[in-house]
Design an enzyme around this catalytic site. Sequence first.
Site, short mmCIF file in Angstrom:
data_model
loop_
_atom_site.label_atom_id
_atom_site.label_comp_id
_atom_site.label_asym_id
_atom_site.label_seq_id
_atom_site.Cartn_x
_atom_site.Cartn_y
_atom_site.Cartn_z
N HIS A 254 0.57 -0.93 0.29
CA HIS A 254 -0.42 0.38 -0.28
C HIS A 254 0.80 1.34 0.25
O HIS A 254 1.18 2.20 -0.65
CB HIS A 254 -0.81 0.13 1.46
CG HIS A 254 -1.58 1.37 1.32
ND1 HIS A 254 -2.90 1.69 1.35
CD2 HIS A 254 -1.08 2.56 1.71
CE1 HIS A 254 -3.42 2.53 1.33
NE2 HIS A 254 -1.98 3.20 1.87
N GLU A 255 1.94 1.66 1.62
CA GLU A 255 2.61 2.90 1.13
C GLU A 255 3.41 2.88 -0.13
O GLU A 255 3.90 3.56 -1.00
CB GLU A 255 3.74 1.98 2.44
CG GLU A 255 2.60 2.41 3.88
CD GLU A 255 2.15 3.52 3.79
OE1 GLU A 255 2.40 4.95 3.12
OE2 GLU A 255 0.68 3.69 4.03
N HIS B 143 1.37 3.93 -2.99
CA HIS B 143 1.46 5.63 -3.31
C HIS B 143 3.34 5.98 -4.38
O HIS B 143 3.26 7.73 -4.58
CB HIS B 143 1.43 6.69 -2.11
CG HIS B 143 0.52 5.73 -0.85
ND1 HIS B 143 -0.72 6.37 -1.51
CD2 HIS B 143 0.14 5.33 0.57
CE1 HIS B 143 -1.56 7.00 -0.41
NE2 HIS B 143 -0.91 6.31 -0.03
N TYR C 38 -3.94 15.34 -2.32
CA TYR C 38 -3.83 14.28 -1.53
C TYR C 38 -5.26 15.26 -0.69
O TYR C 38 -4.71 15.52 0.66
CB TYR C 38 -2.79 14.27 -0.07
CG TYR C 38 -2.99 13.10 0.60
CD1 TYR C 38 -3.19 11.13 -0.70
CD2 TYR C 38 -2.85 13.46 1.88
CE1 TYR C 38 -3.11 10.66 0.39
CE2 TYR C 38 -3.37 12.16 2.43
CZ TYR C 38 -3.49 10.55 2.21
OH TYR C 38 -3.45 9.54 2.94
N GLU D 267 -5.56 7.01 -1.86
CA GLU D 267 -5.69 5.95 -1.09
C GLU D 267 -6.33 4.69 -1.81
O GLU D 267 -5.79 3.32 -1.55
CB GLU D 267 -6.88 6.44 -0.27
CG GLU D 267 -6.01 7.51 1.06
CD GLU D 267 -4.43 6.49 1.65
OE1 GLU D 267 -4.40 5.06 2.09
OE2 GLU D 267 -3.66 7.56 1.96
N ASP E 30 -8.73 14.66 7.92
CA ASP E 30 -8.59 13.64 6.94
C ASP E 30 -9.16 13.87 5.92
O ASP E 30 -8.31 13.02 4.83
CB ASP E 30 -8.79 12.47 7.04
CG ASP E 30 -8.37 11.26 6.61
OD1 ASP E 30 -7.10 11.90 6.33
OD2 ASP E 30 -8.59 10.42 6.32
N HIS F 95 -9.00 8.76 3.72
CA HIS F 95 -9.24 7.43 3.93
C HIS F 95 -10.52 6.71 3.92
O HIS F 95 -11.17 5.21 4.46
CB HIS F 95 -8.18 7.22 5.48
CG HIS F 95 -6.90 7.57 5.23
ND1 HIS F 95 -6.15 8.44 5.62
CD2 HIS F 95 -6.02 6.53 5.18
CE1 HIS F 95 -5.28 8.18 5.63
NE2 HIS F 95 -4.68 7.18 5.13
#
Length: 355
Positions: free
Chosen positions: A173-174, A177, A188, A197, A270, A275
């Site tokens: 996932h990271e 990005h 974002y 995301e 957020d 998210h």
Amino acid sequence: MTANRGFEPTFCTIVPPHVLDTLARSEDPALAGPARRTLERDALERTHRRLTTVLGAPTVAPPKGAVDQPNRTIYDAKHKQELPGKKVRGEGDKPGKDATVNRAYAGLGATFDLFLKAYERNSINGEGLPLNATVHFGEEYNNAFWDGEQMVFGDGDGEIFLDFTIPVDVIGHELAHGVTQYTANLTYFGQPGALNESMSDVFGALIKQYTLGQTAAEADWLIGAGLLAPRVTGKGLRSMKEPGSAYDDDVLGKDPQPATMDDYVQTGRDNGGVHINSGIPNHAFYLAATTLGGNAWERAGQIWYDVLTGGELDSKATFTDFANLTIAQARTAYGEGEELQAVAKAWERVGVPTA
């Protein structure tokens, strides 16, 4: 200007701020303390990313002579918060005694393998970018993040979160990005942020399925399974199959993700709910992939990858913009067959209007 239209590195964490906010308000200091320290550190990292955007991120040259091979380096922060830390494993080195180091090394490799073998992409920037990661970051640090240049993993507090290298989809996932950063560079905030995301959840899930050899029907479609400590009532951080069902816990509360536009969350927190509302495009991908069956990284994953990297996805794209591009790409790649029908129907079912 860079190869991806002047990208702005974004600080992206796997644990949403609303989860840490909830923990920080706990009356139990064993829960509140680590959450507050994590939030404070995350705020510092976001400031660092903004400064990097203004000053310019350092240019990293691809390794000389490396052709379609990963170039991984794992560092140990030794529970401090200075990056990158001490180098503990390089590319080709044998596994050591630290399971966290070994998992991080393997997760970077699994991510590299999916993008190379499924999509012919050489590392996250397509040009053999070295993959660096730091483990054992901070004391009871409850997060993992991509800071625009490298991966960072906390060990968790042991009360709510375990070691963040345990789920390979968190690693994937990271790093995904980074792929978004070097391609569509989705803003974002709001819907483009939720798409950002979602891209990471999609490819994180695909990396896990590819590593385990699972079909779309066999997969659990959870993000972060194995990350929650035994005391937590939950399966993971997010569910692409059933957004809103990942956890329902006395401390964490209930998973707030919506599955359809009927429950879209309007919020200023957020970054506009990136998210939370990512559950909607997540669910659309799940529906398309399971309708088509087989390996999700093939037809459904290929369509999503082609849209992300094809150059037509605007950095401020809405859900409808993205949906229309996936439908157009399905038609271009597969004609008027079941792929087109699966993708169009998936967006219809989650309530995203398309042309």
